[in-house]
Write an enzyme that holds these catalytic residues in place. Structure first.
Site, PDB file in Angstrom:
ATOM      1  N   ASP A   1     -21.095 -24.597   2.977  1.00 55.05           N
ATOM      2  CA  ASP A   1     -20.623 -25.539   3.992  1.00 55.05           C
ATOM      3  C   ASP A   1     -19.350 -25.013   4.640  1.00 55.05           C
ATOM      4  O   ASP A   1     -18.666 -24.123   4.100  1.00 55.05           O
ATOM      5  CB  ASP A   1     -20.361 -26.911   3.369  1.00 55.05           C
ATOM      6  CG  ASP A   1     -21.641 -27.567   2.878  1.00 55.05           C
ATOM      7  OD1 ASP A   1     -22.696 -27.325   3.509  1.00 55.05           O
ATOM      8  OD2 ASP A   1     -21.588 -28.302   1.874  1.00 55.05           O
TER       9      ASP A   1
ATOM     10  N   HIS B   1     -25.481 -21.517   6.381  1.00 57.85           N
ATOM     11  CA  HIS B   1     -25.149 -22.937   6.273  1.00 57.85           C
ATOM     12  C   HIS B   1     -26.004 -23.664   5.243  1.00 57.85           C
ATOM     13  O   HIS B   1     -25.681 -24.787   4.826  1.00 57.85           O
ATOM     14  CB  HIS B   1     -25.299 -23.618   7.651  1.00 57.85           C
ATOM     15  CG  HIS B   1     -24.248 -24.645   7.919  1.00 57.85           C
ATOM     16  ND1 HIS B   1     -23.803 -25.527   6.960  1.00 57.85           N
ATOM     17  CD2 HIS B   1     -23.530 -24.933   9.035  1.00 57.85           C
ATOM     18  CE1 HIS B   1     -22.880 -26.317   7.469  1.00 57.85           C
ATOM     19  NE2 HIS B   1     -22.679 -25.971   8.731  1.00 57.85           N
TER      20      HIS B   1
ATOM     21  N   SER C   1      -6.783   2.660   0.311  1.00 51.92           N
ATOM     22  CA  SER C   1      -6.858   2.295   1.724  1.00 51.92           C
ATOM     23  C   SER C   1      -6.765   0.784   1.869  1.00 51.92           C
ATOM     24  O   SER C   1      -6.838   0.036   0.883  1.00 51.92           O
ATOM     25  CB  SER C   1      -8.180   2.788   2.325  1.00 51.92           C
ATOM     26  OG  SER C   1      -9.263   2.081   1.745  1.00 51.92           O
TER      27      SER C   1
ATOM     28  N   SER D   1     -18.010  -5.621   5.733  1.00 53.76           N
ATOM     29  CA  SER D   1     -18.274  -4.656   6.811  1.00 53.76           C
ATOM     30  C   SER D   1     -16.973  -4.442   7.579  1.00 53.76           C
ATOM     31  O   SER D   1     -16.426  -5.380   8.160  1.00 53.76           O
ATOM     32  CB  SER D   1     -19.362  -5.193   7.754  1.00 53.76           C
ATOM     33  OG  SER D   1     -19.605  -4.270   8.792  1.00 53.76           O
TER      34      SER D   1
ATOM     35  N   GLY E   1     -11.598  -6.415  11.086  1.00 51.83           N
ATOM     36  CA  GLY E   1     -11.161  -5.708  12.280  1.00 51.83           C
ATOM     37  C   GLY E   1      -9.963  -4.809  12.013  1.00 51.83           C
ATOM     38  O   GLY E   1      -9.502  -4.653  10.879  1.00 51.83           O
TER      39      GLY E   1
ATOM     40  N   ARG F   1       0.831  -1.206   0.000  1.00 51.13           N
ATOM     41  CA  ARG F   1       0.000   0.000   0.000  1.00 51.13           C
ATOM     42  C   ARG F   1       0.867   1.258   0.000  1.00 51.13           C
ATOM     43  O   ARG F   1       0.591   2.226  -0.730  1.00 51.13           O
ATOM     44  CB  ARG F   1      -0.927   0.005   1.208  1.00 51.13           C
ATOM     45  CG  ARG F   1      -1.740   1.277   1.371  1.00 51.13           C
ATOM     46  CD  ARG F   1      -2.696   1.169   2.543  1.00 51.13           C
ATOM     47  NE  ARG F   1      -3.413   2.412   2.780  1.00 51.13           N
ATOM     48  CZ  ARG F   1      -3.043   3.361   3.634  1.00 51.13           C
ATOM     49  NH1 ARG F   1      -1.945   3.189   4.364  1.00 51.13           N
ATOM     50  NH2 ARG F   1      -3.747   4.468   3.773  1.00 51.13           N
TER      51      ARG F   1
END
Length: 543
Positions: free
Chosen positions: A520, A516, A373, A464, A489, A361
């Site tokens: 799988d 599910h 970013s 997200s 995170g 980066r």
């Protein structure tokens, strides 16, 4: 639940409006802030935006038709919702109570306008010519008072018809208010951050150099005399309380502690309350500079915690505030509830070595004009991994599973009222810089409530990212009809083992939530391994 939208009063003298043009048709999806129609008032043709979300179920007036203020304009609700009772009610009311009410209100408005003219003429027989009095408009069908969020013109500025005078905060949104007159802005009647009832004096326009000194005070005096007889007992009690506070300057100087001991109301503008809530400021600790100690916008912005600290006294009462849920919040709750309780979620978590990604980066940003970013790298890697594992790029349809051949990545964006997910179409074909530019543009539109419905539809996978908030690890609810969502995170430094030696490494934790029914455990694990290879070795994404 269906919402009835009535003909709005878009100017201070508007009694009826004409639907010049519909921008939506029956069956169309409508988002909060979308322009529903162009309404022709007695002064101009203005855009009318929706304050609700849903499907346009009914149009009450065709293009070119005229109707009084507050007559049924449209109905918005859930697709397929039965609105027959609402339509029957709207047909009956004009012939009975509603007709009487509208007639009474119309007569009352006409009477008040005539009284205004009489009051002004009687108090100032030498009223300057070509003076235009601009009142606080009613910009929504439920608006009773407005707050001046900001003035776009200042006293002495030249104003042309159609210029934006100010931004007015209503009970539903902050809207631009344009001038229907040309001239010079001679006097501002309501300062920024201050609130006033509909039809209060907002500003005075007229020829440049016209002397209007004292005119505003006379107009406000006549306005207060006109309103005085209509006060209810509750309003009289409130006025008495305000007068008492004026007569007791020593008490008004106390920083609003009267709410805990004497139970007196804290006076604050809606805008001040909103900013205080966003910043977590207790209004009882803020000293108001407005009339009768009223708290306004500048008081919140200038508030310094601890400036007025007093000895703690354990008095008061437990209270709760009931906040009405917005349409966005209701929709989020409904969709996430359906996803969580219908799709069997499971979660897979891995740590990623970010040393190479950080170096890559840095090198890319030094060589190119467009800065990228870490989120851009993650979106690109997620899209490329879906090429190899198309089963993750799927939808459950009961009897069948639909596997998308295209890759559209939804990027979750936090806004004031909740969460929206703009979509990057064909994200696997975009470069890092293209992803960065598109995400930045869509996120800006989301925060300004300007996203179009088509910009939020069609995602096949969602990312997200809460790393920018310092969150190390979390799980997300799948954005249906997707089969998976990636939770990203923060990058943190921690001890890692490299070549048999303990060293300081840069580590990022990601969690994949899977449905599910379609994905799988082995499939989800294989997807994460491919994602790990791309992020830990960004050069593989240039192949």
């Amino acid at each position: 639940m269906a919402e009835i939208i009535n003909m709005p009063r878009l100017s201070d003298t508007m009694e009826e409006g004409v639907v010049a043009k519909w921008l939506k048709k029956v069956g169309d999806k409508v988002s909060e802030g979308d322009i529903l129609a162009e309404i022709e008032t007695d002064k101009a043709t203005m855009e009318f935006e929706s304050f609700y979300e849903g499907t346009l179920l009914h149009i009450g007036l065709d293009e070119g038709e005229t109707a009084p203020v507050d007559q049924l304009l449209a109905i918005i609700g859930e697709e397929g919702e039965d609105i027959s009772k609402l339509l029957d009610k709207s047909k009956k009311e004009p012939n009975s109570k509603e007709e009487n009410k509208n007639t009474e209100e119309s007569n009352k408005d006409k009477k008040q306008k005539e009284e205004n003219k009489t009051d002004v003429a009687s108090e100032d027989t030498e009223l300057p010519e070509d003076i235009e009095i601009i009142s606080m408009p009613r910009l929504s069908d439920t608006m009773t008072e407005g707050t001046v969020a900001s003035w776009l013109k200042k006293e002495g500025d030249e104003v042309s018809e159609g210029d934006i005078l100010a931004e007015i905060e209503t009970d539903k949104a902050t809207m631009e208010f344009e001038s229907f007159y040309s001239g010079t802005l001679l006097k501002i009647g309501i300062e920024e951050g201050e609130s006033a009832p509909v039809d209060s004096i907002l500003a005075i326009l007229g020829p440049k150099g016209t002397d209007v000194s004292g005119l505003l005070e006379k107009l406000k005096t006549s306005e207060s005399k006109k309103k005085a007889p209509a006060k209810t007992s509750e309003e009289k009690t409130e006025t008495t309380t305000q007068v008492k506070s004026e007569n007791k300057p020593s008490e008004s100087k106390q920083p609003s502690t009267q709410t805990s001991s004497s139970g007196e109301r804290i006076f604050a503008s809606p805008l001040a309350k909103k900013i205080a809530e966003e910043r977590g400021i207790n209004l009882s600790q803020v000293k108001g500079s407005g009339e009768n100690g009223r708290i306004v916008k500048k008081d919140i912005e200038n508030y310094q915690p601890g400036a007025n600290i007093q000895a703690y006294t354990p008095v008061g009462k437990e209270e709760f505030e009931e906040v009405k849920n917005s349409q966005m919040r209701k929709t989020i709750a409904k969709r996430l509830g359906e996803s969580k309780f219908t799709a069997p979620h499971y979660y897979l978590t891995i740590d990623l070595d970010m040393d190479n990604a950080i170096a890559s980066r840095t090198a890319i940003n030094e060589m190119s004009e467009g800065k990228i970013s870490f989120n851009d790298i993650i979106v690109k890697a997620s899209a490329m991994a879906l090429r190899k594992h198309p089963r993750v790029n799927s939808q459950w349809k009961g009897d069948t599973t639909i596997i998308a051949k295209h890759i559209h990545i939804g990027v979750a964006v936090a806004v004031a009222e909740g969460l929206v997910v703009p979509v990057l179409k064909f994200a696997d074909q975009l470069s890092f810089s293209q992803i960065g530019a598109n995400v930045k543009e869509l996120a800006g539109k989301a925060r300004d409530k300007k996203l179009k419905p088509e910009e939020m539809e069609g995602s096949t996978f969602t990312v997200s990212n809460l790393g920018m908030f310092g969150i190390r690890e979390f799980t997300s609810i799948i954005n249906q009809p997707n089969s998976a969502i990636l939770s990203v995170g923060a990058i943190v430094q921690k001890p890692v083992v490299k070549n048999g030696q303990i060293a300081v490494g840069n580590v990022m934790t990601v969690t994949l939530a899977c449905d599910h029914r379609t994905v799988d455990g082995a499939t989800g694990s294989a997807y994460l391994q491919t994602l790990k290879q791309h992020i830990e070795n960004p050069v593989t994404m240039f192949v």
